[in-house]
Write a protein that holds these residues in place. Structure first.
Motif, PDB file in Angstrom:
ATOM      1  N   MET A 133     100.016  58.621 125.603  1.00 57.15           N
ATOM      2  CA  MET A 133     100.871  59.569 126.246  1.00 57.15           C
ATOM      3  C   MET A 133     102.130  58.939 126.814  1.00 57.15           C
ATOM      4  O   MET A 133     103.101  59.634 126.932  1.00 57.15           O
ATOM      5  N   PRO A 134     102.168  57.670 127.137  1.00 56.42           N
ATOM      6  CA  PRO A 134     103.463  57.187 127.588  1.00 56.42           C
ATOM      7  C   PRO A 134     104.532  57.411 126.525  1.00 56.42           C
ATOM      8  O   PRO A 134     104.282  57.291 125.332  1.00 56.42           O
ATOM      9  N   LEU A 135     105.705  57.781 126.988  1.00 49.56           N
ATOM     10  CA  LEU A 135     106.877  57.932 126.121  1.00 49.56           C
ATOM     11  C   LEU A 135     107.732  56.697 126.316  1.00 49.56           C
ATOM     12  O   LEU A 135     108.136  56.398 127.445  1.00 49.56           O
ATOM     13  N   LEU A 136     107.972  55.957 125.256  1.00 50.26           N
ATOM     14  CA  LEU A 136     108.764  54.739 125.319  1.00 50.26           C
ATOM     15  C   LEU A 136     110.117  54.981 124.663  1.00 50.26           C
ATOM     16  O   LEU A 136     110.184  55.408 123.503  1.00 50.26           O
ATOM     17  N   HIS A 137     111.178  54.726 125.422  1.00 46.74           N
ATOM     18  CA  HIS A 137     112.538  54.874 124.911  1.00 46.74           C
ATOM     19  C   HIS A 137     113.196  53.496 124.944  1.00 46.74           C
ATOM     20  O   HIS A 137     113.448  52.947 126.006  1.00 46.74           O
ATOM     21  N   PHE A 138     113.443  52.959 123.753  1.00 46.78           N
ATOM     22  CA  PHE A 138     114.030  51.637 123.593  1.00 46.78           C
ATOM     23  C   PHE A 138     115.539  51.776 123.420  1.00 46.78           C
ATOM     24  O   PHE A 138     115.999  52.585 122.608  1.00 46.78           O
ATOM     25  N   HIS A 139     116.273  50.956 124.144  1.00 48.95           N
ATOM     26  CA  HIS A 139     117.715  50.868 123.976  1.00 48.95           C
ATOM     27  C   HIS A 139     118.008  49.461 123.461  1.00 48.95           C
ATOM     28  O   HIS A 139     117.616  48.470 124.091  1.00 48.95           O
ATOM     29  N   ILE A 140     118.664  49.390 122.297  1.00 49.24           N
ATOM     30  CA  ILE A 140     118.976  48.102 121.677  1.00 49.24           C
ATOM     31  C   ILE A 140     120.393  48.145 121.127  1.00 49.24           C
ATOM     32  O   ILE A 140     120.972  49.221 120.944  1.00 49.24           O
ATOM     33  N   ARG A 141     120.943  46.962 120.869  1.00 52.94           N
ATOM     34  CA  ARG A 141     122.246  46.885 120.198  1.00 52.94           C
ATOM     35  C   ARG A 141     122.056  47.258 118.733  1.00 52.94           C
ATOM     36  O   ARG A 141     121.045  46.907 118.125  1.00 52.94           O
ATOM     37  N   GLU A 142     123.037  47.942 118.175  1.00 52.10           N
ATOM     38  CA  GLU A 142     122.948  48.307 116.765  1.00 52.10           C
ATOM     39  C   GLU A 142     123.000  47.054 115.894  1.00 52.10           C
ATOM     40  O   GLU A 142     123.502  46.022 116.310  1.00 52.10           O
ATOM     41  N   GLY A 143     122.410  47.170 114.718  1.00 50.59           N
ATOM     42  CA  GLY A 143     122.469  46.076 113.762  1.00 50.59           C
ATOM     43  C   GLY A 143     121.136  45.440 113.416  1.00 50.59           C
ATOM     44  O   GLY A 143     121.068  44.619 112.514  1.00 50.59           O
ATOM     45  N   ARG A 144     120.072  45.817 114.096  1.00 52.07           N
ATOM     46  CA  ARG A 144     118.762  45.264 113.745  1.00 52.07           C
ATOM     47  C   ARG A 144     118.270  45.898 112.448  1.00 52.07           C
ATOM     48  O   ARG A 144     118.535  47.060 112.165  1.00 52.07           O
ATOM     49  N   SER A 145     117.497  45.139 111.695  1.00 49.05           N
ATOM     50  CA  SER A 145     116.950  45.658 110.443  1.00 49.05           C
ATOM     51  C   SER A 145     115.827  46.652 110.738  1.00 49.05           C
ATOM     52  O   SER A 145     115.243  46.651 111.829  1.00 49.05           O
ATOM     53  N   GLU A 146     115.511  47.480 109.745  1.00 50.14           N
ATOM     54  CA  GLU A 146     114.386  48.420 109.871  1.00 50.14           C
ATOM     55  C   GLU A 146     113.093  47.660 110.166  1.00 50.14           C
ATOM     56  O   GLU A 146     112.272  48.089 110.973  1.00 50.14           O
ATOM     57  N   GLU A 147     112.930  46.513 109.509  1.00 48.70           N
ATOM     58  CA  GLU A 147     111.732  45.695 109.717  1.00 48.70           C
ATOM     59  C   GLU A 147     111.650  45.204 111.161  1.00 48.70           C
ATOM     60  O   GLU A 147     110.578  45.244 111.780  1.00 48.70           O
ATOM     61  N   ASP A 148     112.781  44.768 111.715  1.00 39.83           N
ATOM     62  CA  ASP A 148     112.795  44.301 113.103  1.00 39.83           C
ATOM     63  C   ASP A 148     112.464  45.423 114.079  1.00 39.83           C
ATOM     64  O   ASP A 148     111.731  45.221 115.049  1.00 39.83           O
ATOM     65  N   VAL A 149     112.993  46.609 113.826  1.00 41.90           N
ATOM     66  CA  VAL A 149     112.718  47.750 114.704  1.00 41.90           C
ATOM     67  C   VAL A 149     111.243  48.125 114.617  1.00 41.90           C
ATOM     68  O   VAL A 149     110.592  48.385 115.636  1.00 41.90           O
ATOM     69  N   THR A 150     110.700  48.131 113.419  1.00 40.84           N
ATOM     70  CA  THR A 150     109.280  48.448 113.240  1.00 40.84           C
ATOM     71  C   THR A 150     108.400  47.449 113.980  1.00 40.84           C
ATOM     72  O   THR A 150     107.434  47.828 114.654  1.00 40.84           O
ATOM     73  N   LYS A 151     108.722  46.164 113.882  1.00 39.05           N
ATOM     74  CA  LYS A 151     107.962  45.139 114.609  1.00 39.05           C
ATOM     75  C   LYS A 151     108.049  45.364 116.118  1.00 39.05           C
ATOM     76  O   LYS A 151     107.050  45.218 116.833  1.00 39.05           O
ATOM     77  N   LEU A 152     109.224  45.708 116.602  1.00 40.95           N
ATOM     78  CA  LEU A 152     109.422  45.978 118.025  1.00 40.95           C
ATOM     79  C   LEU A 152     108.520  47.122 118.481  1.00 40.95           C
ATOM     80  O   LEU A 152     107.795  47.010 119.472  1.00 40.95           O
ATOM     81  N   LEU A 153     108.539  48.219 117.737  1.00 42.36           N
ATOM     82  CA  LEU A 153     107.742  49.391 118.100  1.00 42.36           C
ATOM     83  C   LEU A 153     106.247  49.093 118.013  1.00 42.36           C
ATOM     84  O   LEU A 153     105.475  49.473 118.907  1.00 42.36           O
ATOM     85  N   ASN A 154     105.830  48.429 116.957  1.00 37.44           N
ATOM     86  CA  ASN A 154     104.413  48.099 116.802  1.00 37.44           C
ATOM     87  C   ASN A 154     103.925  47.161 117.901  1.00 37.44           C
ATOM     88  O   ASN A 154     102.832  47.345 118.444  1.00 37.44           O
ATOM     89  N   SER A 155     104.723  46.172 118.248  1.00 43.56           N
ATOM     90  CA  SER A 155     104.347  45.224 119.299  1.00 43.56           C
ATOM     91  C   SER A 155     104.207  45.916 120.643  1.00 43.56           C
ATOM     92  O   SER A 155     103.252  45.662 121.389  1.00 43.56           O
ATOM     93  N   ALA A 156     105.139  46.793 120.954  1.00 44.77           N
ATOM     94  CA  ALA A 156     105.076  47.527 122.223  1.00 44.77           C
ATOM     95  C   ALA A 156     103.860  48.443 122.259  1.00 44.77           C
ATOM     96  O   ALA A 156     103.189  48.565 123.285  1.00 44.77           O
ATOM     97  N   HIS A 157     103.557  49.087 121.127  1.00 42.97           N
ATOM     98  CA  HIS A 157     102.388  49.971 121.093  1.00 42.97           C
ATOM     99  C   HIS A 157     101.099  49.174 121.290  1.00 42.97           C
ATOM    100  O   HIS A 157     100.193  49.613 122.010  1.00 42.97           O
ATOM    101  N   GLU A 158     101.023  48.015 120.675  1.00 40.31           N
ATOM    102  CA  GLU A 158      99.835  47.175 120.849  1.00 40.31           C
ATOM    103  C   GLU A 158      99.680  46.760 122.311  1.00 40.31           C
ATOM    104  O   GLU A 158      98.554  46.717 122.831  1.00 40.31           O
TER     105      GLU A 158
END
Length: 129
Positions: free
Chosen positions: A1-26
């Protein structure tokens, strides 16, 4: 149920964003024991000139990989919240190469009445959750 809103600088790859989201969820799963399917994440990318994250006078160095994370959640307690900060930064460093000094987190607590997961219902109040 927590809602996580990430603010990052533009330019990261899709793979990097996916890793970020997966790591935070874990980290959420480990510390707050939320159900695996309880995942609500948003990423907002910002131009460098529109994204300033300083150190509040603490001498914390920042790089281009800086992440500002807003967590909207029911109260979790001071100990669990502090543990989440630690586990999150450890995971982000190990899995994403993001230094702990590049992670800023703000937790916004709310109550059961402040959540509707759809269908115009307050599922925590109705007992559906």
């Amino acid at each position: 149920m927590p809602l996580l809103h990430f603010h990052i600088r533009e330019g990261r790859s899709e793979e990097d964003v996916t890793k970020l989201l997966n790591s935070a969820h874990e980290a959420m799963l480990d510390v707050f024991q939320v159900p695996r399917g309880d995942r609500y994440q948003i990423v907002s990318e910002h131009k460098g000139s529109h994204f300033i994250v300083e150190d509040t006078g603490l001498g914390i160095p920042r790089t281009e990989k800086v992440v500002l994370l807003q967590v909207f959640s029911r109260p979790r307690g001071q100990e669990k919240t502090a543990e989440f900060y630690k586990v999150l930064t450890e995971r982000l460093e190990a899995e994403c190469g993001i230094l702990p000094s590049d992670v800023m987190v703000s937790v916004v607590e709310n109550q059961d009445a402040h959540w509707s997961f759809g269908n115009g219902r307050a599922q925590f109040l109705t007992g559906e959750l």
